[in-house]
Design a protein around this motif. Structure first.
Motif, short mmCIF file in Angstrom:
data_model
loop_
_atom_site.label_atom_id
_atom_site.label_comp_id
_atom_site.label_asym_id
_atom_site.label_seq_id
_atom_site.Cartn_x
_atom_site.Cartn_y
_atom_site.Cartn_z
N MET A 50 -0.88 -4.50 3.51
CA MET A 50 -1.20 -3.94 3.95
C MET A 50 0.20 -2.18 3.99
N TYR A 51 1.22 -2.69 3.76
CA TYR A 51 1.85 -2.54 3.15
C TYR A 51 2.06 -1.31 2.30
N GLN A 52 1.56 -1.51 1.50
CA GLN A 52 1.47 -0.11 0.02
C GLN A 52 0.44 1.36 0.99
N GLU A 53 -0.52 0.36 1.56
CA GLU A 53 -1.50 1.79 1.88
C GLU A 53 -0.96 2.49 2.99
N ILE A 54 0.18 1.69 4.00
CA ILE A 54 1.24 2.46 4.86
C ILE A 54 2.07 2.80 3.93
N LYS A 55 2.73 3.17 2.92
CA LYS A 55 3.19 3.82 2.25
C LYS A 55 1.85 4.74 1.63
N GLN A 56 1.05 4.38 1.66
CA GLN A 56 0.09 5.50 0.94
C GLN A 56 -0.28 6.46 1.89
N LEU A 57 -0.69 6.45 2.79
CA LEU A 57 -0.62 7.09 4.35
C LEU A 57 -0.23 8.25 4.75
N ARG A 58 1.33 7.32 4.23
CA ARG A 58 2.68 8.25 4.90
C ARG A 58 3.00 9.03 2.87
#
Length: 362
Positions: A50-58
């Motif tokens: 989840m955290y990696q996807e949040i970083k990618q989205l940001r």
């Protein structure tokens, strides 16, 4: 912190969080960039995933976005019923040359670890499915400036969400694709008592709570968005409409099936996960749906290898083809363009109703 969900984006359009790969960073970024509210689906992911996807989205957008969490589920699986279902699915495993999955997977979906990350590194919006968090959890998000939304399927669930401190509720009608977000999975309600249509439910919830309401379930066109807004919703949430876009992470077989005349309708089924979910009626659903026990997430783990093998084989008859009742209206176009088309349709409908156009400052 926003006081209403409409403060988060220019248009009253929310891209539903579709777990299982449909709602990833590319789709959320495209919707956010076009003026809607994009969502990441954290369900079935590890906390780090989840955290990696949040970083990618940001890295893809500076607009507000949301993350959806699954609430931990109580263990209600009848071990004997699960084993009977395992025996029934033995032929599926043999056909796809795979093994059935281990049913002892976690039932909390890494909930606490995900909460810790989202409190430590806050995102603009967090929504919840399959239940309502405690007041302590919602208060903690309020303290870090995160807007919270609880998905509900009854007026009673909406009242519980308001009492617990949610900023808004997402009202899910029975027309919605994917899992029904009921706070309590009651197998005695399967069939005719499985849920209420969106417009009737929206009216009940609007009279039961004072917090903003987001409407979801079968919405595919701007005129339908206008209808739920006129009925008192602040925003409209669409899932199946975004499933066919190139930015969606759904399997191409799934995307094609949405408008394939071979798949004529949808049904609620426990066949793939053990929890009621709406999908296109295919062979697997027809043959196994009537016998699947109420055992989520055990059945999800049990059928996972079969579903993956069916996808690898390009066989839509063995996949969980989640889709709302409006699936035949799906349009294959970029997600950002779809938002623009929906807004144009919404504005046209508002002209007919004598209402101002959609939009506003971001």
């Amino acid at each position: 912190m926003p006081t209403a969900p409409t403060d988060l984006c220019r248009y009253p359009i929310v891209q539903a969080p579709m777990a299982g790969g449909g709602s990833g960073p590319e789709l959320a970024a495209a919707v956010c960039g076009a003026g809607g509210l994009g969502f990441l689906a954290a369900g079935y992911k590890t906390a780090d995933g989840m955290y990696q996807e949040i970083k990618q989205l940001r890295s893809l957008t500076d607009r507000p976005f949301g993350v959806n969490l699954f609430m931990p589920q109580p263990s209600q699986a009848d071990a004997a019923a699960v084993e009977v279902y395992r025996e029934q699915l033995a032929g599926e495993a043999a056909w796809y040359e795979t093994e059935l999955g281990d049913t002892d997977g976690p039932s909390d979906d890494n909930y606490e670890a995900k909460l810790a990350i989202l409190r430590e590194d806050p995102v603009p919006v967090v929504s919840f499915t399959f239940g309502c968090p405690s007041r302590a959890v919602l208060d903690a998000f309020a303290e870090v400036g995160t807007y919270t939304i609880v998905t509900v399927t009854t007026a009673t669930e909406a009242q519980a969400a308001q009492w617990s401190g949610a900023d808004a509720v997402c009202v899910q009608g029975v027309e919605a694709g994917g899992h029904q977000a009921t706070h309590r999975d009651d197998p005695y309600l399967d069939g005719t008592g499985a849920g209420m249509g969106l417009m009737a439910l929206l009216g009940q919830v609007r009279e039961a709570v004072q917090i903003p309401v987001i409407a979801a379930g079968g919405l595919m066109r701007g005129a339908q968005i206008a209808a739920v807004l006129a009925a008192g919703a602040s925003m409209a949430q669409l899932g199946t409409a975004f499933l066919a876009t190139p930015e969606s992470g759904a399997n191409p077989i799934h995307k094609q099936a949405l408008t394939n005349p071979l798949f004529t309708h949808t049904e609620l089924t426990r066949a793939f996960s053990g929890r009621p979910a709406r999908g296109l009626v295919n062979r697997f659903l027809r043959e196994h749906g009537p016998y699947a026990p109420a055992a989520y997430p055990a059945i999800h783990y049990l059928t996972s290898p079969v579903r993956k093998a069916a996808a690898k084989a390009g066989d839509a008859q063995g996949l969980n083809l989640w889709a709302g009742q409006g699936h035949r209206l799906a349009r294959e176009m970029p997600a950002g363009h779809l938002v623009e088309v929906l807004v144009a349709e919404l504005d046209a409908a508002r002209v007919v109703l004598g209402l101002p156009a959609a939009g506003g400052a971001v």
